[in-house]
Write an enzyme that holds these catalytic residues in place. Structure first.
Site, PDB file in Angstrom:
ATOM      1  N   ARG A 163      35.641  35.534  46.456  1.00 59.44           N
ATOM      2  CA  ARG A 163      35.388  36.469  45.355  1.00 59.44           C
ATOM      3  C   ARG A 163      35.545  35.744  44.026  1.00 59.44           C
ATOM      4  O   ARG A 163      36.461  34.967  43.855  1.00 59.44           O
ATOM      5  CB  ARG A 163      36.388  37.630  45.408  1.00 59.44           C
ATOM      6  N   ARG A 174      47.155  37.857  35.437  1.00 58.24           N
ATOM      7  CA  ARG A 174      47.593  39.072  36.142  1.00 58.24           C
ATOM      8  C   ARG A 174      49.065  38.992  36.517  1.00 58.24           C
ATOM      9  O   ARG A 174      49.827  39.932  36.329  1.00 58.24           O
ATOM     10  CB  ARG A 174      46.777  39.232  37.442  1.00 58.24           C
TER      11      ARG A 174
END
Ligand SMILES: [Zn+2]
Length: 218
Positions: A163, A174
């Site tokens: 991905r 994150r």
């Protein structure tokens, strides 16, 4: 009724552990994200208000989340307990949540924090590759999860894909954002004597064993 908050940085296996807990102890999984999505789809006052807020790009205010949580808690009173996921995100919300529980003569049983080492979390996310045909997920950075032939699905013999958002930069942001936001919350619950830290760098079964021993003492 046991009331447990589950906190975990990305790649700590929160979803898996939460499923295992619900299965073994009959807990209800409460995700505030899911509650909001459900409420938004309803054709009532709350639903319309939420749709409007979303369209105007405004942040959903805490009052709404508390209202949804309170409604949800009413429906699960006869269960053995629940796992709260994705909430609270800050000390303000944590305090509000305490007040909500107090007003219902309930209290928080525990806050379980799944800690994970940055390097391992990075490998779990960035090394993730999957088969576009059968969906099997491998990891080319973690030895026991590698395919037999590099980059090829064991079952289908075709090339594995990655991905695009599973890259180191996105992950770093994150992870660091999560840690920065969560640290004050961890300190807050530690001071209240409610925090239990679980090392999630070991296998799924071993992590669950640690969690079981906490839950059974509550
Ligand atoms: Zn495959």
């Amino acid at each position: 009724m046991k009331s447990i908050i589950l906190l975990a940085p990305p790649a700590a296996g929160k979803g898996t552990q939460s499923d295992l807990l619900c299965k073994k102890y009959g807990f209800v999984h409460i995700s505030t994200g899911d509650l909001l999505r459900e409420a938004m789809q309803k054709d009532d006052e709350m639903g319309h208000m939420l749709q409007e807020q979303m369209q105007s790009g405004k942040l959903i205010d805490d009052g709404v989340v508390f209202q949804l949580l309170e409604n949800k808690l009413k429906t699960i009173q006869d269960t053995s307990g629940y796992i709260l996921d994705g909430f609270p995100r800050n000390v303000n919300q944590a305090e509000g949540y305490n007040q909500l529980l107090q007003s219902k003569n309930q209290e928080l049983s525990a806050v379980i924090y799944l800690s994970v080492d940055y390097d391992l979390a990075l490998k779990r996310i960035v090394g993730r590759i999957s088969c576009p045909k059968c969906g099997h997920v491998y990891n080319d950075m973690i030895e026991e999860n590698q395919p037999s032939v590099k980059g090829i699905c064991n079952d289908c013999g075709i090339e594995l894909t990655k991905r695009s958002d599973d890259n180191e930069e996105t992950f770093k942001v994150r992870f660091e954002t999560y840690i920065d936001q969560t640290e004050p919350l961890i300190t807050y619950y530690k001071e209240k004597g409610l925090l239990y830290e679980v090392d999630s760098s070991v296998s799924t079964a071993e992590v669950f064993k640690q969690i079981e021993s906490i839950v059974e003492r509550l």
